[in-house]
Design a protein around this motif. Structure first.
Motif, PDB file in Angstrom:
ATOM      1  N   ASN A  73      39.715   4.063  32.775  1.00 51.62           N
ATOM      2  CA  ASN A  73      41.139   3.587  33.372  1.00 51.62           C
ATOM      3  C   ASN A  73      41.300   3.245  34.662  1.00 51.62           C
ATOM      4  N   SER A  74      42.213   2.522  34.907  1.00 51.26           N
ATOM      5  CA  SER A  74      42.007   2.144  36.712  1.00 51.26           C
ATOM      6  C   SER A  74      43.457   1.910  37.079  1.00 51.26           C
ATOM      7  N   SER A  75      43.634   1.838  38.612  1.00 51.03           N
ATOM      8  CA  SER A  75      44.753   1.896  39.087  1.00 51.03           C
ATOM      9  C   SER A  75      45.415   0.393  39.168  1.00 51.03           C
ATOM     10  N   LEU A  76      44.982  -0.715  38.401  1.00 57.96           N
ATOM     11  CA  LEU A  76      45.359  -1.809  38.238  1.00 57.96           C
ATOM     12  C   LEU A  76      46.385  -2.051  37.182  1.00 57.96           C
ATOM     13  N   ALA A  77      47.259  -2.499  37.244  1.00 56.95           N
ATOM     14  CA  ALA A  77      48.361  -2.878  36.158  1.00 56.95           C
ATOM     15  C   ALA A  77      47.709  -3.736  35.036  1.00 56.95           C
ATOM     16  N   GLN A  78      46.938  -4.487  35.295  1.00 58.70           N
ATOM     17  CA  GLN A  78      46.184  -5.578  34.714  1.00 58.70           C
ATOM     18  C   GLN A  78      45.258  -4.955  33.449  1.00 58.70           C
ATOM     19  N   MET A  79      44.706  -3.819  33.937  1.00 65.27           N
ATOM     20  CA  MET A  79      43.939  -3.295  33.124  1.00 65.27           C
ATOM     21  C   MET A  79      44.195  -1.851  33.258  1.00 65.27           C
ATOM     22  N   ALA A  80      45.093  -1.321  32.572  1.00 60.71           N
ATOM     23  CA  ALA A  80      45.620   0.138  32.490  1.00 60.71           C
ATOM     24  C   ALA A  80      44.287   0.926  31.846  1.00 60.71           C
ATOM     25  N   SER A  81      44.030   0.800  30.873  1.00 60.87           N
ATOM     26  CA  SER A  81      42.955   1.641  29.850  1.00 60.87           C
ATOM     27  C   SER A  81      42.023   0.904  29.124  1.00 60.87           C
ATOM     28  N   ALA A  82      40.869   1.198  28.495  1.00 61.12           N
ATOM     29  CA  ALA A  82      40.218   0.595  27.449  1.00 61.12           C
ATOM     30  C   ALA A  82      39.330   1.808  27.004  1.00 61.12           C
ATOM     31  N   ASP A  83      38.988   1.752  25.602  1.00 61.28           N
ATOM     32  CA  ASP A  83      38.109   2.759  24.970  1.00 61.28           C
ATOM     33  C   ASP A  83      37.183   2.061  24.143  1.00 61.28           C
ATOM     34  N   ARG A  84      36.201   2.710  23.661  1.00 59.89           N
ATOM     35  CA  ARG A  84      35.228   2.159  22.569  1.00 59.89           C
ATOM     36  C   ARG A  84      34.500   3.191  21.963  1.00 59.89           C
ATOM     37  N   LYS A  85      34.448   3.160  20.769  1.00 62.08           N
ATOM     38  CA  LYS A  85      33.714   4.295  20.042  1.00 62.08           C
ATOM     39  C   LYS A  85      32.478   3.566  19.286  1.00 62.08           C
ATOM     40  N   SER A  86      31.367   4.273  19.563  1.00 63.37           N
ATOM     41  CA  SER A  86      30.162   3.639  18.868  1.00 63.37           C
ATOM     42  C   SER A  86      29.261   4.479  18.202  1.00 63.37           C
ATOM     43  N   LEU A  87      28.547   4.138  16.957  1.00 64.59           N
ATOM     44  CA  LEU A  87      27.984   4.791  16.091  1.00 64.59           C
ATOM     45  C   LEU A  87      26.382   3.910  15.798  1.00 64.59           C
ATOM     46  N   LEU A  88      25.418   4.477  16.420  1.00 65.06           N
ATOM     47  CA  LEU A  88      24.132   4.174  16.076  1.00 65.06           C
ATOM     48  C   LEU A  88      23.320   4.837  15.009  1.00 65.06           C
ATOM     49  N   GLN A  89      22.698   4.229  14.203  1.00 58.94           N
ATOM     50  CA  GLN A  89      21.821   4.886  13.354  1.00 58.94           C
ATOM     51  C   GLN A  89      20.269   3.975  13.519  1.00 58.94           C
ATOM     52  N   SER A  90      19.271   4.861  13.307  1.00 59.76           N
ATOM     53  CA  SER A  90      17.850   4.076  13.348  1.00 59.76           C
ATOM     54  C   SER A  90      16.985   5.082  12.271  1.00 59.76           C
ATOM     55  N   ALA A  91      16.265   4.063  11.723  1.00 59.62           N
ATOM     56  CA  ALA A  91      15.187   4.622  10.758  1.00 59.62           C
ATOM     57  C   ALA A  91      13.729   4.069  11.190  1.00 59.62           C
ATOM     58  N   SER A  92      12.634   4.763  11.558  1.00 61.06           N
ATOM     59  CA  SER A  92      11.449   4.471  11.952  1.00 61.06           C
ATOM     60  C   SER A  92      10.186   4.925  11.024  1.00 61.06           C
ATOM     61  N   ALA A  93       9.367   4.141  11.108  1.00 59.57           N
ATOM     62  CA  ALA A  93       8.203   4.719  10.528  1.00 59.57           C
ATOM     63  C   ALA A  93       6.967   4.264  11.266  1.00 59.57           C
ATOM     64  N   LYS A  94       6.261   5.297  11.588  1.00 59.24           N
ATOM     65  CA  LYS A  94       4.697   5.035  12.394  1.00 59.24           C
ATOM     66  C   LYS A  94       3.583   5.306  11.607  1.00 59.24           C
ATOM     67  N   LEU A  95       2.761   4.313  11.405  1.00 54.39           N
ATOM     68  CA  LEU A  95       1.438   4.724  10.785  1.00 54.39           C
ATOM     69  C   LEU A  95       0.340   4.389  11.589  1.00 54.39           C
ATOM     70  N   ARG A  96      -0.585   5.385  11.698  1.00 58.91           N
ATOM     71  CA  ARG A  96      -1.625   5.356  12.604  1.00 58.91           C
ATOM     72  C   ARG A  96      -2.979   5.632  11.773  1.00 58.91           C
ATOM     73  N   LEU A  97      -3.699   4.452  11.749  1.00 57.27           N
ATOM     74  CA  LEU A  97      -5.127   4.778  10.918  1.00 57.27           C
ATOM     75  C   LEU A  97      -6.032   4.827  12.055  1.00 57.27           C
ATOM     76  N   ASP A  98      -7.469   4.618  11.604  1.00 56.01           N
ATOM     77  CA  ASP A  98      -8.571   4.651  12.562  1.00 56.01           C
ATOM     78  C   ASP A  98      -8.520   3.851  13.788  1.00 56.01           C
ATOM     79  N   ARG A  99      -8.037   2.321  13.436  1.00 54.57           N
ATOM     80  CA  ARG A  99      -7.892   1.518  14.590  1.00 54.57           C
ATOM     81  C   ARG A  99      -6.575   0.700  14.771  1.00 54.57           C
ATOM     82  N   LEU A 100      -6.007   1.290  13.890  1.00 54.06           N
ATOM     83  CA  LEU A 100      -4.422   0.510  13.486  1.00 54.06           C
ATOM     84  C   LEU A 100      -3.201   1.607  13.832  1.00 54.06           C
TER      85      LEU A 100
END
Length: 653
Positions: free
Chosen positions: A362-389
């Motif tokens: 929020n701000s003291s400016l009448a042109q931008m009184a307030s704003a908000d944002r809700k965010s949800l992030l999800q990640s799935a990861s797989a890591k494979l480590r072989l002899d050389r890879l």
């Protein structure tokens, strides 16, 4: 807030997702192959600052630890950034000047900054001002382009095209430091840490004052005058308290309280003998973060983080014009994260992470009184480590509630070319997008609520090597890359006082990053080392083939950037000499007349000596920056300091 529509061609999305699913299935199917241990579930996190990890990494990683910075004569955060390839630093000059970075032609909003494992944020501008963070309490600084090898990490940590990682030092004992430099720059710092059984507690604080009234030469056709920077003084304070509790062999808790306060004058542009300005800015930031790592079973680990962040910006303009008036902004963030790591077999690690955060402003400016944002992030990861890879696959689902959502895949691979040699081939691909910031959406005379997110795709191919021959050690990394940014957000003028942010550009980047190190041990107490990095960045505006500025280098992006440091470590006085520079740039995408900025090269030198006492040590250090008093601008009409010096005394107990 309005609802955004994320426009993507359906066949392109389907193809990307099919590719990702195919690679992921291949990874899982290979888990039965004979392999080496992936690693302890809690110790999965990559240790930054070790050259071997940079060479073997599947993604592009460059790092500096505290020892590197001391040997290479690094004087501040901006100087450290210059030693990392692929980075373009925007510096407004002086000790208090704003310092933001962009990587490989992406805008600065595409570069995330992690502080002790949790991402920093600024929902107002999307940019992190790096001058807030001091080297005095820093353990390491690393840049990861794409995704790091570490998969046991929050989803937010992989939600940007590149990430700058700052890790602070958790040292035991007392450390005091006092620095003094040109133009009345005074910087005292104190730090203390102590283990009390399984509990470690540390605190540090620093203060920085600088007049910043450095001289510069003003050119106007055939006339030259010597001027001094005006309205540029600053007073900055910062403090942190850290706690680490080793609850058991299977549980660790970390907590941090951080506060920053900077009251500074803002120097104006230097143009036609006019640099008068009456602008002041006070910035305050406080956050509290808490994180824990728990080994739930032999092959199952949990990581959880929470953070509360508050920031205030108080801008005062004593000479308002063009509708620019004094204003205040307040922003808050509430953040929570959980990661679950499972290693079903020694060769394979799987991670699921979920992050939820709320931003409001929020701000003291009448042109931008307030704003908000809700965010949800999800990640799935797989890591494979072989002899050389090593093969890593990720997918991140980003849901900016009521605005946009998208599934973004990434794949990276590292292959050791010879069993008995540290030679690696690495490849990576990442797709990600960036939401418009509150400034781009709502600022008076600037914002546009119809903006779409920027979409990025990046591909990297690299070779890395590390070799020791007798008393000589050599290491090098070479990466070629191609990046594309579509729906790029740019500002265009509507009239003299009103600008608008619009989606209009497609930007393609084709480049090469090189970093190398050669060190030679003369004898048991002396060594020589040469460090170098170079970046070729052809970042072109590809918006409209009929336009006169089609395929021109985008604003403030040099085509060639590089630095080199020669250091001599010895029992008497350790010495280092550094040169860094870049080629020409333009302040506009159109390359209009009068907007060319010439390239520059500057040099610095550092000398230091450490004296060991009974239970303590004292280090004396002296640095001379811009040895040949080269005058140049990084940002147009904001002259950088000329020749300057800095001395420091450090006491450790």
């Amino acid at each position: 807030m309005r609802t955004y529509t994320l426009v993507r061609e359906q066949d392109e999305v389907i193809m990307k997702h099919r590719i990702f699913i195919f690679v992921l299935l291949c990874t899982v199917c290979c888990c039965g192959v004979e392999a080496q241990v992936v690693g302890d579930s809690i110790a999965e996190v990559t240790v930054v600052g070790k050259r071997g990890n940079e060479v073997a990494s599947a993604a592009t990683v460059h790092s500096l630890n505290m020892g590197d910075m001391m040997q290479r004569g690094v004087t501040d955060i901006a100087d450290a950034i210059h030693r990392l390839p692929g980075i373009t630093l925007r510096d407004y000059g002086g000790a208090g000047g704003v310092k933001t970075v962009s990587v490989r032609g992406f805008g600065s909003q595409h570069t995330g900054v992690s502080y002790d494992g949790i991402m920093l944020s600024d929902c107002q501008t999307g940019e992190i001002d790096l001058h807030r963070y001091t080297l005095d309490n820093m353990k390491s600084l690393s840049l990861a382009v794409g995704d790091k090898d570490e998969i046991f990490a929050p989803a937010r940590a992989i939600s940007t095209a590149a990430t700058l990682n700052i890790e602070t030092e958790k040292r035991e004992g007392l450390l005091c430091k006092l620095s003094y430099g040109s133009w009345n720059q005074v910087n005292p710092m104190i730090s203390y840490g102590k283990w009390m059984g399984r509990l470690f507690l540390s605190a540090n604080a620093d203060y920085l004052h600088a007049d910043n009234d450095y001289p510069y030469t003003l050119y106007n056709i055939g006339t030259r005058t010597r001027e001094h920077r005006a309205n540029s003084a600053m007073d900055q304070g910062h403090g942190e308290v850290d706690l680490r509790w080793l609850a058991s062999e299977k549980a660790q808790i970390d907590a941090k309280i951080y506060y920053y306060d900077n009251d500074r004058e803002l120097p104006g542009v230097v143009h036609y003998y006019t640099d008068e300005n009456d602008e002041n800015l006070r910035e305050r930031n406080m956050f509290v973060q808490l994180g824990g790592r728990f080994r739930l079973a032999d092959r199952l680990s949990l990581r959880a983080n929470g953070k509360w962040n508050w920031a205030s910006t108080d801008y005062h303009n004593g000479m308002p014009s063009g509708g620019v008036t004094s204003s205040e902004y307040w922003q808050r963030e509430y953040y929570g994260n959980a990661c679950l790591l499972y290693t079903p077999v020694e060769a394979l690690a799987l991670d699921y992470s979920i992050d939820y955060f709320v931003n409001n402003i929020n701000s003291s400016l009448a042109q931008m009184a307030s704003a908000d944002r809700k965010s949800l992030l999800q990640s799935a990861s797989a890591k494979l480590r072989l002899d050389r890879l090593t093969l890593i696959c990720r997918a991140i689902w980003s849901n900016y509630m009521g605005e946009a959502h998208r599934l973004s895949p990434s794949v990276s691979m590292s292959f050791r070319l010879a069993k008995d040699k540290e030679y690696y081939l690495r490849m990576s691909y990442k797709s990600i997008f960036r939401m418009p910031t509150f400034k781009e959406l709502y600022y008076f005379h600037l914002g546009d609520q119809a903006l779409k997110p920027e979409n990025t795709n990046q591909v990297n191919l690299g070779l890395t090597a590390s070799e020791r021959v007798g008393k000589t050690h050599l290491s090098a990394t070479v990466d070629a890359y191609y990046n594309r940014v579509s729906d790029k957000i740019v500002s265009v003028p509507i009239n003299m006082f009103v600008w608008r942010n619009i989606n209009m550009a497609r930007v393609d980047a084709l480049g090469l990053d090189f970093s190398g190190e050669i060190s030679y041990n003369i004898n048991k107490v002396q060594s020589l080392a040469l460090y170098a990095n170079y970046s070729l960045q052809r970042v072109k505006n590809m918006t409209d083939s009929e336009s006169t500025h089609y395929e021109k280098q985008i604003a403030y992006t040099p085509e060639h950037v590089g630095s080199a440091t020669l250091s001599w470590q010895n029992p008497w006085v350790n010495l280092s000499v550094t040169g860094d520079g870049m080629t020409e740039r333009w302040t506009t995408n159109e390359h209009s007349d009068g907007t060319r900025m010439p390239g520059y090269m500057e040099f610095s030198a550092t000398a230091y000596r450490t004296f060991a006492l009974r239970n303590s040590e004292i280090t004396l250090r002296a640095s001379m920056m811009n040895l040949f008093d080269k005058q140049y601008d990084v940002v147009a009409h904001y002259p950088m300091p000329g020749r300057s010096w800095k001395i420091s005394l450090t006491f450790k107990y």
